[in-house]
Design a protein around this motif. Structure first.
Motif, mmCIF file in Angstrom:
data_model
loop_
_atom_site.group_PDB
_atom_site.id
_atom_site.type_symbol
_atom_site.label_atom_id
_atom_site.label_comp_id
_atom_site.label_asym_id
_atom_site.label_seq_id
_atom_site.Cartn_x
_atom_site.Cartn_y
_atom_site.Cartn_z
ATOM 1 N N PRO A 1 45.069 31.022 34.288
ATOM 2 C CA PRO A 1 45.087 32.327 34.951
ATOM 3 C C PRO A 1 46.028 32.306 36.154
ATOM 4 O O PRO A 1 46.116 31.314 36.883
ATOM 5 C CB PRO A 1 43.640 32.535 35.395
ATOM 6 C CG PRO A 1 42.938 31.262 35.154
ATOM 7 C CD PRO A 1 43.792 30.381 34.320
ATOM 8 N N SER A 2 46.727 33.381 36.347
ATOM 9 C CA SER A 2 47.665 33.460 37.465
ATOM 10 C C SER A 2 46.969 34.018 38.699
ATOM 11 O O SER A 2 45.849 34.519 38.640
ATOM 12 C CB SER A 2 48.847 34.356 37.094
ATOM 13 O OG SER A 2 48.396 35.680 36.915
ATOM 14 N N ALA A 3 47.644 33.938 39.830
ATOM 15 C CA ALA A 3 47.092 34.469 41.077
ATOM 16 C C ALA A 3 46.934 35.981 40.993
ATOM 17 O O ALA A 3 46.063 36.557 41.642
ATOM 18 C CB ALA A 3 47.985 34.096 42.239
ATOM 19 N N ALA A 4 47.754 36.622 40.183
ATOM 20 C CA ALA A 4 47.671 38.074 40.052
ATOM 21 C C ALA A 4 46.383 38.500 39.344
ATOM 22 O O ALA A 4 45.907 39.614 39.541
ATOM 23 C CB ALA A 4 48.877 38.594 39.288
ATOM 24 N N SER A 5 45.797 37.605 38.553
ATOM 25 C CA SER A 5 44.576 37.962 37.834
ATOM 26 C C SER A 5 43.317 37.616 38.631
ATOM 27 O O SER A 5 42.214 37.898 38.193
ATOM 28 C CB SER A 5 44.531 37.257 36.480
ATOM 29 O OG SER A 5 44.427 35.859 36.662
ATOM 30 N N ALA A 6 43.473 37.011 39.822
ATOM 31 C CA ALA A 6 42.326 36.682 40.666
ATOM 32 C C ALA A 6 41.761 37.962 41.260
ATOM 33 O O ALA A 6 42.482 38.942 41.436
ATOM 34 C CB ALA A 6 42.750 35.725 41.777
ATOM 35 N N PRO A 7 40.476 37.967 41.590
ATOM 36 C CA PRO A 7 39.901 39.154 42.231
ATOM 37 C C PRO A 7 40.625 39.460 43.541
ATOM 38 O O PRO A 7 41.023 38.538 44.258
ATOM 39 C CB PRO A 7 38.450 38.762 42.501
ATOM 40 C CG PRO A 7 38.171 37.637 41.583
ATOM 41 C CD PRO A 7 39.486 36.949 41.343
ATOM 42 N N PRO A 8 40.817 40.739 43.869
ATOM 43 C CA PRO A 8 41.607 41.102 45.055
ATOM 44 C C PRO A 8 41.082 40.495 46.357
ATOM 45 O O PRO A 8 41.862 40.044 47.185
ATOM 46 C CB PRO A 8 41.518 42.615 45.103
ATOM 47 C CG PRO A 8 41.146 43.040 43.736
ATOM 48 C CD PRO A 8 40.375 41.906 43.140
ATOM 49 N N LEU A 9 39.780 40.478 46.561
ATOM 50 C CA LEU A 9 39.241 39.948 47.803
ATOM 51 C C LEU A 9 39.449 38.440 47.889
ATOM 52 O O LEU A 9 39.760 37.911 48.950
ATOM 53 C CB LEU A 9 37.752 40.279 47.922
ATOM 54 C CG LEU A 9 37.084 39.878 49.226
ATOM 55 C CD1 LEU A 9 37.745 40.602 50.400
ATOM 56 C CD2 LEU A 9 35.611 40.191 49.194
ATOM 57 N N LEU A 10 39.312 37.751 46.773
ATOM 58 C CA LEU A 10 39.487 36.299 46.755
ATOM 59 C C LEU A 10 40.926 35.908 47.064
ATOM 60 O O LEU A 10 41.166 34.940 47.791
ATOM 61 C CB LEU A 10 39.066 35.730 45.400
ATOM 62 C CG LEU A 10 39.072 34.224 45.263
ATOM 63 C CD1 LEU A 10 38.068 33.613 46.235
ATOM 64 C CD2 LEU A 10 38.743 33.822 43.847
ATOM 65 N N SER A 11 41.876 36.663 46.573
ATOM 66 C CA SER A 11 43.279 36.316 46.825
ATOM 67 C C SER A 11 43.693 36.660 48.251
ATOM 68 O O SER A 11 44.667 36.120 48.757
ATOM 69 C CB SER A 11 44.191 37.042 45.837
ATOM 70 O OG SER A 11 44.099 38.440 46.012
ATOM 71 N N ARG A 12 42.959 37.529 48.937
ATOM 72 C CA ARG A 12 43.305 37.916 50.304
ATOM 73 C C ARG A 12 42.467 37.203 51.363
ATOM 74 O O ARG A 12 42.633 37.448 52.550
ATOM 75 C CB ARG A 12 43.128 39.420 50.483
ATOM 76 C CG ARG A 12 44.091 40.225 49.667
ATOM 77 C CD ARG A 12 43.836 41.687 49.854
ATOM 78 N NE ARG A 12 44.618 42.463 48.927
ATOM 79 C CZ ARG A 12 45.669 43.180 49.288
ATOM 80 N NH1 ARG A 12 46.018 43.205 50.544
ATOM 81 N NH2 ARG A 12 46.331 43.859 48.404
ATOM 82 N N THR A 13 41.588 36.316 50.958
ATOM 83 C CA THR A 13 40.696 35.642 51.911
ATOM 84 C C THR A 13 41.448 34.895 53.006
ATOM 85 O O THR A 13 41.102 35.049 54.178
ATOM 86 C CB THR A 13 39.730 34.716 51.164
ATOM 87 O OG1 THR A 13 38.953 35.493 50.259
ATOM 88 C CG2 THR A 13 38.807 33.993 52.118
ATOM 89 N N PRO A 14 42.465 34.089 52.712
ATOM 90 C CA PRO A 14 43.170 33.404 53.809
ATOM 91 C C PRO A 14 43.792 34.379 54.815
ATOM 92 O O PRO A 14 43.764 34.137 56.016
ATOM 93 C CB PRO A 14 44.259 32.601 53.101
ATOM 94 C CG PRO A 14 43.755 32.426 51.717
ATOM 95 C CD PRO A 14 42.961 33.660 51.409
ATOM 96 N N THR A 15 44.322 35.487 54.338
ATOM 97 C CA THR A 15 44.906 36.479 55.227
ATOM 98 C C THR A 15 43.834 37.118 56.089
ATOM 99 O O THR A 15 44.027 37.307 57.301
ATOM 100 C CB THR A 15 45.632 37.557 54.404
ATOM 101 O OG1 THR A 15 46.610 36.920 53.582
ATOM 102 C CG2 THR A 15 46.297 38.577 55.302
ATOM 103 N N LEU A 16 42.698 37.459 55.499
ATOM 104 C CA LEU A 16 41.622 38.082 56.260
ATOM 105 C C LEU A 16 41.051 37.134 57.310
ATOM 106 O O LEU A 16 40.728 37.554 58.423
ATOM 107 C CB LEU A 16 40.513 38.547 55.311
ATOM 108 C CG LEU A 16 40.896 39.676 54.352
ATOM 109 C CD1 LEU A 16 39.768 39.935 53.362
ATOM 110 C CD2 LEU A 16 41.251 40.932 55.112
ATOM 111 N N VAL A 17 40.939 35.863 56.976
ATOM 112 C CA VAL A 17 40.446 34.874 57.949
ATOM 113 C C VAL A 17 41.432 34.735 59.107
ATOM 114 O O VAL A 17 41.031 34.680 60.273
ATOM 115 C CB VAL A 17 40.203 33.512 57.257
ATOM 116 C CG1 VAL A 17 39.973 32.412 58.273
ATOM 117 C CG2 VAL A 17 39.029 33.620 56.296
#
Length: 60
Positions: A10-26
């Protein structure tokens, strides 16, 4: 024989939106927290930090 589409990772594009943005949100949360402390009274916050809090004590 397995098809090639089933063997792909699976690519990063298929990851759930919140999971892929977690480092940015932190990161932005840390920046916001530091900014709030910066614009407020440092002594109010740092008096509870074990080593640093001792230099804010006043002897009456």
């Amino acid at each position: 024989m397995a098809q090639a589409c089933c063997l792909r990772q699976p690519s990063a594009a298929s990851a759930p939106p919140l999971l892929s943005r977690t480092p940015t949100l932190v990161t932005w949360g840390g920046v916001a927290g530091t900014g709030i402390i910066w614009f407020t009274d440092w002594k109010l916050v740092l008096q509870y930090v074990p080593y640093i809090g001792g230099k804010f004590k006043t002897e009456d």
